[in-house]
Design a protein around this motif. Structure first.
Motif, mmCIF file in Angstrom:
data_model
loop_
_atom_site.group_PDB
_atom_site.id
_atom_site.type_symbol
_atom_site.label_atom_id
_atom_site.label_comp_id
_atom_site.label_asym_id
_atom_site.label_seq_id
_atom_site.Cartn_x
_atom_site.Cartn_y
_atom_site.Cartn_z
ATOM 1 N N LEU A 69 2.996 1.489 -3.361
ATOM 2 C CA LEU A 69 2.226 1.851 -4.554
ATOM 3 C C LEU A 69 2.136 3.369 -4.737
ATOM 4 N N ARG A 70 2.191 4.114 -3.654
ATOM 5 C CA ARG A 70 2.075 5.578 -3.751
ATOM 6 C C ARG A 70 3.262 6.207 -4.462
ATOM 7 N N SER A 71 4.389 5.524 -4.471
ATOM 8 C CA SER A 71 5.562 6.027 -5.191
ATOM 9 C C SER A 71 5.832 5.228 -6.455
ATOM 10 N N SER A 72 4.872 4.405 -6.873
ATOM 11 C CA SER A 72 4.994 3.644 -8.116
ATOM 12 C C SER A 72 4.483 4.474 -9.284
ATOM 13 N N SER A 81 -4.941 2.401 -2.836
ATOM 14 C CA SER A 81 -3.787 3.273 -2.677
ATOM 15 C C SER A 81 -3.740 4.397 -3.705
ATOM 16 N N LEU A 82 -4.096 4.093 -4.960
ATOM 17 C CA LEU A 82 -3.919 5.052 -6.046
ATOM 18 C C LEU A 82 -5.201 5.764 -6.456
ATOM 19 N N GLY A 128 7.147 -1.147 -3.106
ATOM 20 C CA GLY A 128 5.962 -1.775 -3.674
ATOM 21 C C GLY A 128 6.264 -3.165 -4.204
ATOM 22 N N LEU A 149 0.825 -1.214 0.000
ATOM 23 C CA LEU A 149 0.000 0.000 0.000
ATOM 24 C C LEU A 149 0.857 1.262 0.000
ATOM 25 N N ILE A 150 1.895 1.275 0.825
ATOM 26 C CA ILE A 150 2.772 2.442 0.889
ATOM 27 C C ILE A 150 3.626 2.541 -0.375
#
Length: 227
Positions: free
Chosen positions: A57-60, A92-93, A109, A54-55
């Motif tokens: 994915l925010r920087s993916s 998440s996104l 991720g 989850l965390i």
């Protein structure tokens, strides 16, 4: 419990390892103890893998399907590759994500995604894998052995006709996992709570492995941008 040290499982490509395998040297006291040992590892792994994914994915990076990299496994994954990944990615996104998209995973991720994948492999109801112990504790020796054989052959067929990358894991499972050790007390049944927890772990296995059919896209909050 008397168990072996972790057997490190190296592979000469990609990640370099399939992790480690621990084999039980002595039978468990009863079916409840066998079940508790079996579910503890996968659930503990999910407690780490899900927040990491989850965390991470925010920087993916979200890519259209046409821009997906050639190395799908190590560059990222399709949003619809599994129910659980799709739900976590949507959570998440948010609305920026569509089912036709491809997610190039950040390092964190990817670690979370890999945790889900390894958990799914470990939950396969085969031999001395945690899934095999769980099935053995829930359904007894005869049905548990039948489930184990069916899952083993299914894994080989998937490796042959769907994804060849599974063949290494199938061979490792065939030679190492073996048959589950029956508990000393094989009569006392599981408590209802443990039985429902067992069903939940196999539901998690299905959510990790099964891709989303097109007919269910809207049901899980996705809209295909090409329709």
């Amino acid at each position: 419990m008397n168990v072996t040290p972790p057997f490190f499982i190296p592979v000469p490509f990609a990640l370099g390892t399939f992790g480690a395998f621990i084999q039980m040297r002595s039978p468990s006291e009863d079916r409840r103890a066998l079940f508790d040992v079996a579910v503890a590892g996968p659930l503990a792994g999910l407690v780490v893998a899900v927040p990491a994914l989850l965390i991470g994915l925010r920087s993916s990076v979200i890519l259209p399907a046409a821009a997906a990299p050639a190395d799908h496994i190590f560059g990222g994954t399709s949003v619809g590759s599994s129910f659980l990944f799709a739900l976590l990615a949507k959570l998440s996104l948010g609305p920026a994500l569509h089912l036709g998209n491809f997610v190039r995973l950040s390092p964190l991720g990817f670690a979370g995604w890999l945790g889900l994948f390894i958990t799914a492999l470990n939950l396969l109801p085969i031999g001395q894998l945690d899934g095999g112990h769980t099935a053995r504790a829930m359904f007894g020796q005869r049905i548990g052995s039948a489930i184990s054989s069916l899952a083993m052959w299914t894994l080989f067929l998937l490796a042959l006709f769907v994804w060849p990358g599974l063949m290494m894991w199938a061979i490792i499972v065939f030679f190492i996992a073996g048959r589950g050790t029956p508990p000393l007390n094989d009569v006392t049944p599981l408590t209802p709570g443990r039985r429902w927890l067992g069903y939940a772990t196999f539901a998690i296995l299905a959510l990790i492995l099964v891709p989303i059919p097109q007919t269910l896209w809207n049901a899980v909050g996705f809209h295909c941008p090409y329709l």
